[in-house]
Write a protein that holds these residues in place. Structure first.
Motif, PDB file in Angstrom:
ATOM      1  N   GLY A  85     128.678 100.021  56.132  1.00  0.00           N
ATOM      2  CA  GLY A  85     129.704 100.291  57.127  1.00  0.00           C
ATOM      3  C   GLY A  85     130.394  99.024  57.549  1.00  0.00           C
ATOM      4  N   TYR A  86     131.296  99.187  58.499  1.00  0.00           N
ATOM      5  CA  TYR A  86     131.980  98.013  59.008  1.00  0.00           C
ATOM      6  C   TYR A  86     131.800  97.939  60.520  1.00  0.00           C
ATOM      7  CZ  TYR A  86     135.623 101.522  59.696  1.00  0.00           C
ATOM      8  OH  TYR A  86     136.301 102.642  60.055  1.00  0.00           O
ATOM      9  N   PHE A  87     132.354  96.903  61.094  1.00  0.00           N
ATOM     10  CA  PHE A  87     132.079  96.622  62.502  1.00  0.00           C
ATOM     11  C   PHE A  87     133.221  97.094  63.378  1.00  0.00           C
ATOM     12  CE2 PHE A  87     130.241  93.261  59.865  1.00  0.00           C
ATOM     13  CZ  PHE A  87     128.897  93.474  60.126  1.00  0.00           C
ATOM     14  N   GLY A  88     132.996  98.195  64.051  1.00  0.00           N
ATOM     15  CA  GLY A  88     133.925  98.569  65.116  1.00  0.00           C
ATOM     16  C   GLY A  88     133.602  97.686  66.304  1.00  0.00           C
ATOM     17  N   PRO A  89     134.493  97.584  67.255  1.00  0.00           N
ATOM     18  CA  PRO A  89     134.165  96.735  68.405  1.00  0.00           C
ATOM     19  C   PRO A  89     132.958  97.316  69.138  1.00  0.00           C
ATOM     20  CG  PRO A  89     136.489  97.367  68.379  1.00  0.00           C
ATOM     21  CD  PRO A  89     135.791  98.215  67.367  1.00  0.00           C
ATOM     22  N   GLY A  90     131.882  96.574  69.141  1.00  0.00           N
ATOM     23  CA  GLY A  90     130.690  97.009  69.865  1.00  0.00           C
ATOM     24  C   GLY A  90     129.916  98.118  69.189  1.00  0.00           C
ATOM     25  N   GLN A  91     130.288  98.521  67.964  1.00  0.00           N
ATOM     26  CA  GLN A  91     129.510  99.578  67.314  1.00  0.00           C
ATOM     27  C   GLN A  91     129.615  99.462  65.795  1.00  0.00           C
ATOM     28  OE1 GLN A  91     131.355 103.433  67.961  1.00  0.00           O
ATOM     29  NE2 GLN A  91     133.235 102.392  68.550  1.00  0.00           N
ATOM     30  N   ASP A 130     130.778  88.573  72.946  1.00  0.00           N
ATOM     31  CA  ASP A 130     129.488  88.017  73.381  1.00  0.00           C
ATOM     32  C   ASP A 130     128.740  89.105  74.119  1.00  0.00           C
ATOM     33  OD1 ASP A 130     130.308  85.647  72.429  1.00  0.00           O
ATOM     34  OD2 ASP A 130     130.609  84.677  74.365  1.00  0.00           O
ATOM     35  N   ASN A 131     127.782  89.738  73.485  1.00  0.00           N
ATOM     36  CA  ASN A 131     127.170  90.819  74.230  1.00  0.00           C
ATOM     37  C   ASN A 131     125.756  90.564  74.717  1.00  0.00           C
ATOM     38  OD1 ASN A 131     125.839  91.161  71.907  1.00  0.00           O
ATOM     39  ND2 ASN A 131     126.859  93.055  71.300  1.00  0.00           N
ATOM     40  N   MET A 132     125.260  89.372  74.526  1.00  0.00           N
ATOM     41  CA  MET A 132     123.969  89.079  75.145  1.00  0.00           C
ATOM     42  C   MET A 132     124.220  88.494  76.530  1.00  0.00           C
ATOM     43  SD  MET A 132     122.194  87.392  71.879  1.00  0.00           S
ATOM     44  CE  MET A 132     120.664  86.797  72.553  1.00  0.00           C
ATOM     45  N   ASP A 133     123.416  88.904  77.497  1.00  0.00           N
ATOM     46  CA  ASP A 133     123.584  88.418  78.869  1.00  0.00           C
ATOM     47  C   ASP A 133     123.624  86.907  78.913  1.00  0.00           C
ATOM     48  OD1 ASP A 133     123.513  90.898  79.761  1.00  0.00           O
ATOM     49  OD2 ASP A 133     121.513  90.808  80.672  1.00  0.00           O
ATOM     50  N   LEU A 134     122.675  86.349  78.204  1.00  0.00           N
ATOM     51  CA  LEU A 134     122.482  84.914  78.245  1.00  0.00           C
ATOM     52  C   LEU A 134     123.742  84.208  77.744  1.00  0.00           C
ATOM     53  CD1 LEU A 134     119.876  83.506  78.984  1.00  0.00           C
ATOM     54  CD2 LEU A 134     119.435  83.210  76.561  1.00  0.00           C
ATOM     55  N   GLU A 135     124.320  84.769  76.690  1.00  0.00           N
ATOM     56  CA  GLU A 135     125.517  84.166  76.143  1.00  0.00           C
ATOM     57  C   GLU A 135     126.623  84.191  77.163  1.00  0.00           C
ATOM     58  OE1 GLU A 135     126.520  86.221  72.604  1.00  0.00           O
ATOM     59  OE2 GLU A 135     124.857  85.391  71.466  1.00  0.00           O
ATOM     60  N   ARG A 136     126.714  85.307  77.849  1.00  0.00           N
ATOM     61  CA  ARG A 136     127.799  85.428  78.792  1.00  0.00           C
ATOM     62  C   ARG A 136     127.613  84.436  79.928  1.00  0.00           C
ATOM     63  NH1 ARG A 136     129.885  91.361  79.710  1.00  0.00           N
ATOM     64  NH2 ARG A 136     129.663  91.337  77.457  1.00  0.00           N
ATOM     65  N   GLU A 137     126.354  84.290  80.365  1.00  0.00           N
ATOM     66  CA  GLU A 137     126.109  83.351  81.452  1.00  0.00           C
ATOM     67  C   GLU A 137     126.420  81.927  81.051  1.00  0.00           C
ATOM     68  OE1 GLU A 137     122.225  83.697  83.220  1.00  0.00           O
ATOM     69  OE2 GLU A 137     122.647  85.833  83.452  1.00  0.00           O
ATOM     70  N   ARG A 138     126.005  81.574  79.859  1.00  0.00           N
ATOM     71  CA  ARG A 138     126.199  80.197  79.451  1.00  0.00           C
ATOM     72  C   ARG A 138     127.565  79.982  78.818  1.00  0.00           C
ATOM     73  NH1 ARG A 138     121.368  76.960  77.710  1.00  0.00           N
ATOM     74  NH2 ARG A 138     119.711  77.698  79.045  1.00  0.00           N
ATOM     75  N   GLY A 139     128.265  81.074  78.572  1.00  0.00           N
ATOM     76  CA  GLY A 139     129.599  80.956  77.998  1.00  0.00           C
ATOM     77  C   GLY A 139     129.586  80.454  76.565  1.00  0.00           C
ATOM     78  N   ILE A 140     128.511  80.706  75.859  1.00  0.00           N
ATOM     79  CA  ILE A 140     128.469  80.285  74.466  1.00  0.00           C
ATOM     80  C   ILE A 140     128.041  81.469  73.620  1.00  0.00           C
ATOM     81  CG2 ILE A 140     127.983  77.838  74.757  1.00  0.00           C
ATOM     82  CD1 ILE A 140     125.013  78.626  74.437  1.00  0.00           C
ATOM     83  N   THR A 141     128.349  81.388  72.354  1.00  0.00           N
ATOM     84  CA  THR A 141     127.972  82.461  71.450  1.00  0.00           C
ATOM     85  C   THR A 141     126.723  82.034  70.701  1.00  0.00           C
ATOM     86  OG1 THR A 141     130.295  82.898  71.218  1.00  0.00           O
ATOM     87  CG2 THR A 141     128.839  83.947  69.627  1.00  0.00           C
ATOM     88  N   ILE A 142     125.703  82.854  70.737  1.00  0.00           N
ATOM     89  CA  ILE A 142     124.475  82.484  70.049  1.00  0.00           C
ATOM     90  C   ILE A 142     124.399  83.170  68.687  1.00  0.00           C
ATOM     91  CG2 ILE A 142     121.981  82.464  70.128  1.00  0.00           C
ATOM     92  CD1 ILE A 142     122.403  82.680  73.270  1.00  0.00           C
ATOM     93  N   LYS A 143     124.503  84.487  68.691  1.00  0.00           N
ATOM     94  CA  LYS A 143     124.501  85.190  67.422  1.00  0.00           C
ATOM     95  C   LYS A 143     125.945  85.456  67.018  1.00  0.00           C
ATOM     96  CE  LYS A 143     121.272  87.046  65.666  1.00  0.00           C
ATOM     97  NZ  LYS A 143     120.380  86.531  64.588  1.00  0.00           N
ATOM     98  N   ALA A 144     126.236  85.284  65.741  1.00  0.00           N
ATOM     99  CA  ALA A 144     127.588  85.572  65.271  1.00  0.00           C
ATOM    100  C   ALA A 144     127.867  87.060  65.455  1.00  0.00           C
ATOM    101  CB  ALA A 144     127.707  85.185  63.809  1.00  0.00           C
ATOM    102  N   GLN A 145     129.029  87.375  65.944  1.00  0.00           N
ATOM    103  CA  GLN A 145     129.427  88.762  66.107  1.00  0.00           C
ATOM    104  C   GLN A 145     130.668  88.954  65.252  1.00  0.00           C
ATOM    105  OE1 GLN A 145     127.988  90.918  68.724  1.00  0.00           O
ATOM    106  NE2 GLN A 145     126.416  89.342  68.751  1.00  0.00           N
ATOM    107  N   THR A 146     130.825  90.133  64.767  1.00  0.00           N
ATOM    108  CA  THR A 146     131.926  90.351  63.848  1.00  0.00           C
ATOM    109  C   THR A 146     132.596  91.662  64.188  1.00  0.00           C
ATOM    110  OG1 THR A 146     130.880  89.090  62.133  1.00  0.00           O
ATOM    111  CG2 THR A 146     132.428  90.757  61.408  1.00  0.00           C
ATOM    112  N   VAL A 147     133.915  91.725  63.993  1.00  0.00           N
ATOM    113  CA  VAL A 147     134.607  92.954  64.296  1.00  0.00           C
ATOM    114  C   VAL A 147     135.723  93.176  63.274  1.00  0.00           C
ATOM    115  CG1 VAL A 147     136.194  91.889  65.937  1.00  0.00           C
ATOM    116  CG2 VAL A 147     135.651  94.312  66.159  1.00  0.00           C
TER     117      VAL A 147
END
Lengths: 604, 387
Positions: A243-249, A47-64
């Motif tokens: 490419g593929y999804f490294g953690p955070g990059q 969860d890398n959006m501030d808002l997501e972290r505050e609310r504890g929910i995932t808004i945009k799908a993230q993939t790794v």
């Protein structure tokens, strides 16, 4: 790593109810697979959006994408596709699921199955995913894994005796989960030589690369330089990078073949060209059929968004444009309100989506906003047999032109402890709910099904639900259909002037009650003036409720001596600041929050 | 020569009242002694003191008479050494009916004090109890008699209205008593419920309801309060006490020069705990806790001048001139404003003034711009526009 064969790829997602520990488990999995050291792990890396972290929910799908050395000595590619965690984003969830072969189902060892869990599990089963149950938070004092195992078997009907019993938070038994992913989730199939067929499950906008499209390749291969076509939007572009999804990059590579999960960029300027659910194929060698299940997501909830200071209209437009680059689900068009000036009518997936966008506009773009009451889309059938889709109550035609109106209704599922069944049913009844049925999940918990009008749940239903069940109810809904209904427009008059931004559509039977509450609420919000201010609610020109803001008789600082001056100046400054945040309607100043406070009419 | 005023803060009292948010508290003899020493050090540190003529000295509190008369006399005597105090300077001491007697008052008069401001608050014993005052109606009457006997001819009394449980009849009674006593000055304040007081906890909800214009059982309503104020204005005028400021009434020539200086922005130096000053268009405030004050007292004044804080902007000074000046019955001098700021009042505030003149809240007559009777009642609403 490109040499890892298709049979050693595992594409999966994690599904869970909010707070059951999805993101924490994702963190642990990434940690255990060794691509990141513990030090590099910030809490909840996905969860890398501030808002997501505050609310504890995932808004945009993230993939790794991570590499796992299994106990059998082989290396596996894990593509962990994180899914959004809220009913507003159901469609995005379904597309993320479609990119997977399996789903790790996280269930809280204390709370057991919740409505959201069920909804997601059913969705996963619909997509033929292998569901791998995991019981989390076993170290909680209130944990009862035995009960939860039975619940999973009884309610969902999947075998759960071997389900790993873990604590994601404390890293207990995470290896079990990893091994089961290898053993139980099937490898992807698909022929890398066939025509390209890839599913878009998300896309984000990057100011350097343009749109970054997240895909799962089903058949064929996508390479740098391929000329690709999005089959639904018909956008065509040349692939600049895959490419593929490294953690955070993002980590570029040569190609993505059948079974792979990754991204491509192609100098695409707008996320609207890369709709979630669309199929990517090669322009010159297209596949015959697109993947099933694409639908254009439509806004369910609309509201007016206005800059608090009219001078910031252009800033608001720019901000909405930028947000839309990243969030194709936002809809907006310019509108004008007599009370609020120039602004936008905006459409959202649901109320949470609305709140998230509103907060992002305020925080990330530093805008001060006035939001009007949210509305659903009503279908107005006119006497001339045309149908108008109404998103702004002020645009409702004269009643004489209307033959009838229709409103959207939803299938709602509420899971609640049995002791609250009565109060929750009362609530649904008050909200014009139509009882469908009740299922006991176990002795103490029940799944209540209702058909509810959408406009009854977009205001404060969720809050009411939580407060009446002491926070234990969970809630899920899906649009069912449009139904004919006796809707009226409730107008609010302040000092005898109609305030368009406060008008809303309401069922005839609730008009009086809502009108009365609105007037009471506005009476609290509107400061006293030098003259008396009547606040009236009217339906079709007939006044149905009234409150009065009394005129100020005395507003004086009794004492102002040497030691008081600085403090008294501050008081006057505050009085003046307050005035700045007001909207002038006729000769009445209305605080901006009055426009929003009318959303929450439920008594505290 | 430039004029200035001096304020001396004595933060002691015998008991704290429920509504009081001033810096005041009961204190031991030892603390009082330490405080006096700090005060003297602070006064001695005021630089270039002889450059200005002091037209008024005001001992406020707390209860200045919580200190012995000799202590106040010592302060006055140091002030006379250090400053140039005008021969006809107004020298006021605030006092509480229970902390004074004839001998003490005579000593004060002897030391040069020529004005007393007595915290009567009410001539009703029930009201005094509600307020948490330590004196009775009899005490108040006695101290006024003693003051006259001690040779004071300029005596003011503070009265309060809109008190919990106060009826119009009780308020009228206090006013009627006050006007029989040969006072030269009466201050009539409506009760303000300040944060961080016991009254706030007790009456906060009632206060909010009152602010919304609703009736509640604990406090007189806004309508009642307004009527009490309007009665005071007309009744006191009929007895020869003219309103010269929102809450202040005086017989001809007996307005409080010291307080008038605050509203006219005459420079003033405040000495003592938490005392405020306006010097060279800078507003200063002393530390509000005793330990910091004791530690820094000798440095406060020279340090301030050395640090030479930027004075407030002309913009701010103009706003102050208007919002303080308009508290006065005869308001702001139009020519005085122009002389001071080189700008016409209308050039700066034309729209605001016109709006309130048209609404009947402000009035211009000759060189003066001032509040009408209606304007005084809602003065905050107008004044906020000038900030």
């Amino acid at each position: 790593m490109q040499d890892i064969p298709q049979k050693n790829i595992r594409n999966f997602c994690i599904i869970a109810h909010i707070d059951h520990g999805k993101s924490t488990l994702a963190d642990r999995i990434i940690e255990k697979t060794g691509l990141l050291t513990s030090r590099e792990m910030s809490e909840q890396v996905l969860d890398n959006m501030d808002l997501e972290r505050e609310r504890g929910i995932t808004i945009k799908a993230q993939t790794v994408r991570i590499i796992y050395h299994a106990n059998n000595g082989e290396e596996y590619i894990f593509n962990l596709i994180d899914t959004p965690g809220h009913v507003d984003f159901n469609y995005e969830v379904s597309r993320s699921l479609a990119a997977c072969e399996g789903a790790v189902l996280v269930v809280d060892a204390a709370q057991g199955i919740e409505a959201q869990t069920l909804a997601n599990v059913y969705m996963a089963i619909d997509h033929d995913l292998e569901v791998l149950p995991v019981i989390n938070k076993i170290d909680l004092p209130s944990a009862d894994p035995e009960r939860v195992v039975n619940e999973i078997e009884d309610i969902i009907g999947i075998e759960a005796q071997d389900a790993p019993q873990i604590s994601a938070k404390n890293g207990i038994n995470i290896e079990d989960v990893l091994e089961q992913i290898v053993e139980r989730i099937p490898a992807p199939e698909g022929d890398p030589e066939k025509e390209l067929k890839a599913l878009i499950f998300d896309s984000i906008y990057d100011s350097y690369k343009g749109v970054i499209v997240f895909v799962r390749v089903m058949d064929g291969t996508i390479r740098k330089g391929s000329r690709v076509r999005m089959m639904a939007t018909e956008a065509v572009a040349e692939v600049v990078e895959v490419g593929y999804f490294g953690p955070g990059q993002f980590i570029p590579c040569e190609k993505l073949s059948a079974g792979a999960v990754g991204y491509f960029t192609a100098s695409i300027k707008n996320v609207r060209d890369t709709r979630v659910g669309d199929t990517v194929t090669e322009d010159l060698r297209p596949c015959l059929e697109p993947l099933p299940g694409y639908k254009k997501v439509n806004s369910m909830v609309y509201c007016g968004i206005y800059p608090a200071d009219g001078a910031h209209y252009q800033d608001l437009r720019d901000a909405l444009e930028k947000l839309q680059l990243n969030d194709a689900a936002i809809f907006y068009e310019a509108e004008t309100s007599a009370a609020l000036g120039f602004g936008f009518r905006c459409g959202f997936l649901g109320l949470l989506h609305l709140e998230i966008v509103q907060e992002r506009l305020e925080r990330e773009y530093n805008l001060d906003l006035v939001t009007t009451a949210p509305s659903v889309i009503y279908k107005v059938h006119k006497n001339d047999h045309t149908v108008m889709e109404l998103t702004n109550p002020s645009n409702l035609p004269d009643p004489s032109e209307i033959e009838y109106m229709e409103e959207p209704v939803v299938d709602a599922e509420i899971i609640v402890s049995s002791q609250y069944i009565g109060t929750i049913m009362d609530l649904c009844q008050e909200r014009r709910g139509e009882y469908v049925g009740i299922e006991y999940l176990e002795e103490t918990r029940a799944l209540i099904k209702y058909v509810l009008p959408l406009n009854e749940i977009i205001y404060d239903f969720f809050d009411a639900l939580k407060s009446r069940s002491r926070g234990y109810a969970s809630f899920d809904y899906e649009l069912k259909e449009y139904r004919r209904s006796n809707m009226v427009k409730l107008d609010i008059l302040i000092n005898r002037e109609e305030v368009d931004a406060l008008s809303f559509i309401v069922h005839e039977d609730s008009a009086y009650e809502r009108g009365r509450k609105m007037c009471e609420k506005l009476k609290e919000e509107i400061p006293r003036h030098l003259f008396e201010i009547p606040i009236q609610a009217a339906v079709g020109g007939r006044i149905i409720a009234r409150e009065t803001v009394k005129a100020v008789r005395k507003d004086v600082l009794a004492k102002c001596y040497g030691g008081d001056i600085t403090r008294k100046k501050k008081l006057l400054e505050k009085q003046k600041e307050g005035k700045k945040r007001m909207r002038q309607i006729g000769n009445v100043e209305i605080p901006q929050k009055a426009f929003m406070s009318v959303l929450k009419l439920e008594e505290d | 020569m430039e004029q200035m005023e001096i304020y001396i803060h004595i933060p002691f009292c015998l008991a704290k009242c429920g509504y009081c948010d001033f810096l005041s508290f009961p204190a031991s003899q030892e603390t009082q002694k330490q405080y006096l020493e700090a005060l003297l050090r602070e006064i001695s540190g005021f630089p270039e003191a002889k450059r200005r003529q002091v037209t008024s000295v005001f001992f406020g509190g707390g209860t200045p008479t919580a200190l012995p008369a000799e202590a106040l006399a010592e302060i006055l005597s140091l002030l006379r050494q250090h400053f140039f105090i005008a021969a006809d300077a107004e020298i006021t001491v605030e006092c509480n009916p229970r902390t004074t007697d004839l001998a003490k008052l005579a000593a004060l008069r002897q030391a040069g004090v020529n004005r007393l401001s007595i915290g009567v608050q009410s001539f009703d014993d029930t009201m005094l109890k509600t307020l948490g005052r330590i004196h009775t109606k009899q005490d108040a009457l006695a101290v006024i008699a003693d003051a006259k006997a001690a040779g004071f001819s300029n005596i003011s009394a503070d009265l309060m209205f809109a008190l919990p449980g106060q009826s119009m009849a009780v308020w009228k009674n206090s006013l009627h008593t006050a006007t029989q006593l040969g006072l030269t000055h009466i201050s009539a304040y409506s009760l303000i419920i300040e944060e961080n007081t016991p009254f706030y906890t007790q009456y906060h909800k009632a206060m909010l309801a009152k602010e919304r214009g609703e009736d509640q059982p604990l406090l007189p309503s806004e309508d009642e309060e307004t009527d009490m104020y309007l009665y005071a204005v007309s009744y006191l005028a009929s007895c020869g006490y003219q309103r010269y400021e929102i809450s202040n009434f005086a017989k001809d020539g007996f307005y409080c020069r010291h307080n008038d200086g605050y509203w006219l922005r005459t420079p003033y130096a405040g000495f003592g705990l938490g005392a405020a000053s306006l010097v060279g268009e800078c507003r200063y405030e002393n530390p509000g806790d005793l330990q910091s004050y004791f530690r820094e007292a000798s440095r406060l004044w020279p340090d301030r001048f050395l640090r030479a804080e930027a004075p407030m902007s002309a913009e701010e000074a103009m706003a102050e001139t208007v919002i303080l000046g308009l508290r006065r019955q005869d308001g702001v001098s139009i020519s005085g404003f122009r002389a001071k700021f080189g700008l016409d009042l209308w050039e700066r505030y034309g729209n605001i003034i016109e709006k309130h003149v048209n609404n009947g809240y402000l009035q211009r007559k000759g060189d003066r711009l001032f509040f009408t009777d209606a304007g005084f009642l809602i003065s905050n609403i107008c004044l906020a526009d000038f900030i």
